[in-house]
Enzyme design. Structure first.
Site, PDB file in Angstrom:
ATOM      1  N   GLU A 152       6.599  18.885  -5.045  1.00  0.00           N
ATOM      2  CA  GLU A 152       8.367  18.362  -5.392  1.00  0.00           C
ATOM      3  C   GLU A 152       8.743  17.987  -6.643  1.00  0.00           C
ATOM      4  OE1 GLU A 152       9.574  16.887  -1.186  1.00  0.00           O
ATOM      5  OE2 GLU A 152       8.490  15.298  -2.124  1.00  0.00           O
ATOM      6  N   GLN A 197       7.009   8.949   7.310  1.00  0.00           N
ATOM      7  CA  GLN A 197       7.789   8.877   8.946  1.00  0.00           C
ATOM      8  C   GLN A 197       6.352   8.237   9.911  1.00  0.00           C
ATOM      9  OE1 GLN A 197       7.944  12.203  11.658  1.00  0.00           O
ATOM     10  NE2 GLN A 197       7.110  13.532  10.093  1.00  0.00           N
ATOM     11  N   GLY A 208       2.862  -6.491   1.704  1.00  0.00           N
ATOM     12  CA  GLY A 208       3.484  -4.898   1.198  1.00  0.00           C
ATOM     13  C   GLY A 208       4.754  -4.886   2.010  1.00  0.00           C
ATOM     14  N   ASN A 258       5.052  -9.400  -1.443  1.00  0.00           N
ATOM     15  CA  ASN A 258       5.323  -8.002  -2.190  1.00  0.00           C
ATOM     16  C   ASN A 258       5.231  -8.275  -3.769  1.00  0.00           C
ATOM     17  OD1 ASN A 258       5.495  -5.055  -1.769  1.00  0.00           O
ATOM     18  ND2 ASN A 258       7.449  -5.542  -3.145  1.00  0.00           N
ATOM     19  N   LYS A 259       4.565  -7.406  -4.177  1.00  0.00           N
ATOM     20  CA  LYS A 259       4.574  -7.530  -5.789  1.00  0.00           C
ATOM     21  C   LYS A 259       5.783  -7.785  -6.415  1.00  0.00           C
ATOM     22  CE  LYS A 259       2.674  -5.242  -9.783  1.00  0.00           C
ATOM     23  NZ  LYS A 259       1.733  -3.858 -10.252  1.00  0.00           N
TER      24      LYS A 259
END
Length: 403
Positions: free
Chosen positions: A171, A317, A11, A38-39
Site C-alpha cells: 500500500e 476489523q 491503548g 493512551n500515550k
C-alpha cells in the site's frame, strides 16, 4: 469507600478505543469506573499511516482527538506512557504515576519487528505512528528539494527502498507511485531518475490474496514505476543501502523504509506475559492464560482459529470485533454471567494500490480490482471512522474525494 469495580483500558487504537466506547454503553456511571490510558491525546487510523508517510494525505486527516468521541466526564482519560503491568498487585506503572485495576484490557498495539536484520532498526524508517510517518514524508520531500540545489547530490538520493511486500509495504509503494510524479513536477525533476524499489524475501507479494489478484497488483504497480526484487533476502541495512541476496548486492537509496514485520507492544514482555512471537496467545474468551481479569486484544494478541489451526489475521476489523466481545465479557465478569468465545466474522480484505486502484476479496470471496476495489477501500476506511468516532468525526475525517 468506593466499591465500584475499576476497569482500565490500555491503548486507544482500534481495539482499545472501541472497547472503551462499548463499556460506556454497557455500564452506568454508578456501576463501574472506566479509565482509558493512551500515550497521545488522539487516536490515529493505523491503516492510513502509509498514506501519511507517502504524503498523499495530511497527518491530521488520519487522527482525531479522543476527547471528541469519549466523554471525559464519563471516562477518566490519562495521557501517559505505560511502562509495565504488575499483574500480581493489579497495578499499571506509568511514566508519570501508577494505577490499580480490577479488570484490565491490554491493547497497546504494535511495534516494528526487524527480525534481527543487521542495521535495520538503526538505519531504516518504519511506519508505526503519526510522527514516524510524518518523518518519512518530510524526509522524502527533503531529498527531492535538495536534488537540484546540492552539488553533492547523487541520483540514488531519489531512490526509495521499501523492505517488505505485505499489506503496509505494498500500500505504501502504491501511494508513492501517486506521490512521486507530483514531487517531480514540484521540484523540476525527471521522473525517470526516481526509483521505487520493493524488496521481499518471499517469492510473491500480498500472500493473503489469490494469484490472479496478486498478478494484477504487481502489473499495476510496475506500470507506474515500482520495481520488485522478490525472493531476495535483505542481509543488512546500511545508512544508504540494502545489502541483499547470496552475492551481497548493494542497492543504494536516499530513503529506506522497513515495513516487513510487526510485533506486539514490548510492555507485554516487560510485564511477564508468556509470549509467542511477541504476542499473547489468548484464551477463546480473549483473556490472557492464567488471568481471570486481564484481556489482551488487537495487535498484542494471537486469537486462534481452531478450524484452521492458526491465528486469525491481526487486522483492524478483527481488533474491533475483539472489542465487542471483550466489553461484553467484562460486564459478565462484573455481574457474574457467562463469558462468550470470540467468533471472527470475516467481511473481506481490501488493499489499496493508490488513490484509484486496488485489489480485494469481499462478500465470501468475491474478487475486486481496479476502481471498484479502491471505492470499497474507502468504504472500509470510512466505516472504521464511523464506528470509532461517529457521524460528526466521519464528516470531518472521512474519505469522500471522487476519482
Amino acid at each position: 469507600m468506593n466499591s465500584k469495580p475499576k476497569i482500565v483500558v490500555l491503548g486507544a487504537g482500534y481495539a482499545g478505543l472501541k472497547t472503551t466506547k462499548e463499556l460506556t454503553k454497557l455500564f452506568t456511571p454508578e456501576e463501574a469506573d472506566i479509565i482509558l490510558v493512551n500515550k497521545h491525546n488522539y487516536h490515529y487510523e493505523s491503516t492510513w499511516l502509509h498514506e501519511v508517510a507517502a504524503g498523499t494525505i495530511n497527518p491530521n486527516q488520519a487522527r482525531f482527538m479522543i476527547s471528541d468521541v469519549i466523554n471525559p466526564n464519563r471516562v477518566r482519560l490519562i495521557y501517559d506512557l505505560v511502562e509495565k503491568v504488575d499483574t500480581e498487585n493489579q497495578r499499571v506503572v506509568l511514566e508519570n504515576g501508577e494505577l490499580t485495576y480490577d479488570y484490565l484490557v491490554f491493547a497497546l498495539g504494535f511495534e516494528t519487528n526487524t527480525f534481527g536484520i543487521k542495521g535495520m532498526a538503526e538505519n531504516a524508517f518504519s511506519i508505526v505512528d503519526i510522527e514516524s510517518s510524518r518523518l518519512i514524508r518530510e524526509h522524502i520531500e527533503l531529498k527531492f528539494a535538495q536534488y537540484n540545489n546540492n552539488p553533492e547530490s547523487k541520483e540514488s538520493d531519489l531512490t526509495i527502498l521499501v523492505g517488505g511486500a505485505g499489506f503496509t509495504g505494498i500500500e505504501f509503494v502504491g501511494e508513492l507511485a501517486e506521490r512521486v510524479p507530483q514531487l517531480c513536477k514540484k521540484y523540476d525533476i525527471d521522473r525517470r531518475k526516481v526509483r521505487i524499489i520493493n524488496v521481499e524475501a518471499m517469492p510473491s507479494i500480498l500472500p493473503m490474496f489469490d494469484k490472479d489478484l496478486v498478478e494484477y497488483a504487481k502489473k499495476s504497480l510496475a506500470d507506474r514505476g515500482v520495481e520488485f526484487r522478490l525472493g531476495t533476502a535483505i542481509n543488512e541495512c546500511t545508512e544508504d543501502s540494502f545489502i541483499v541476496g547470496d552475492d551481497n548486492e548493494e542497492i543504494k537509496a536516499g530513503t529506506i523504509v522497513w515495513t516487513g514485520g510487526v510485533t506486539g507492544s514490548s510492555v507485554l514482555g516487560e510485564s511477564g506475559f508468556e509470549l509467542t512471537r511477541g504476542k499473547v496467545t489468548v484464551n477463546s474468551d480473549l483473556r490472557a492464560p492464567g488471568f481471570d481479569n486481564v484481556f489482551v486484544l488487537g495487535d498484542c494478541a494471537w486469537v486462534m482459529d481452531e478450524e484452521a489451526g492458526r491465528p486469525f489475521p491481526p487486522t483492524a476489523q478483527a481488533a474491533m470485533q475483539h472489542a465487542d466481545i471483550c466489553a461484553r465479557n467484562v460486564k459478565s465478569l462484573v455481574h457474574g454471567g457467562p463469558l462468550e468465545d470470540f467468533v471472527f466474522h470475516d467481511r473481506g480484505t481490501v488493499a489499496s494500490l493508490g488513490v484509484t486502484d486496488g485489489i480485494g476479496s469481499v462478500f465470501d470471496g468475491k474478487p475486486l480490482k481496479g476502481k471498484a476495489a479502491a471505492a470499497m477501500k474507502k468504504v472500509v476506511d470510512n466505516r472504521s471512522v464511523f464506528l470509532l468516532g461517529g457521524t460528526k468525526t466521519l464528516l470531518k475525517k472521512g474519505k469522500f474525494r471522487p476519482f
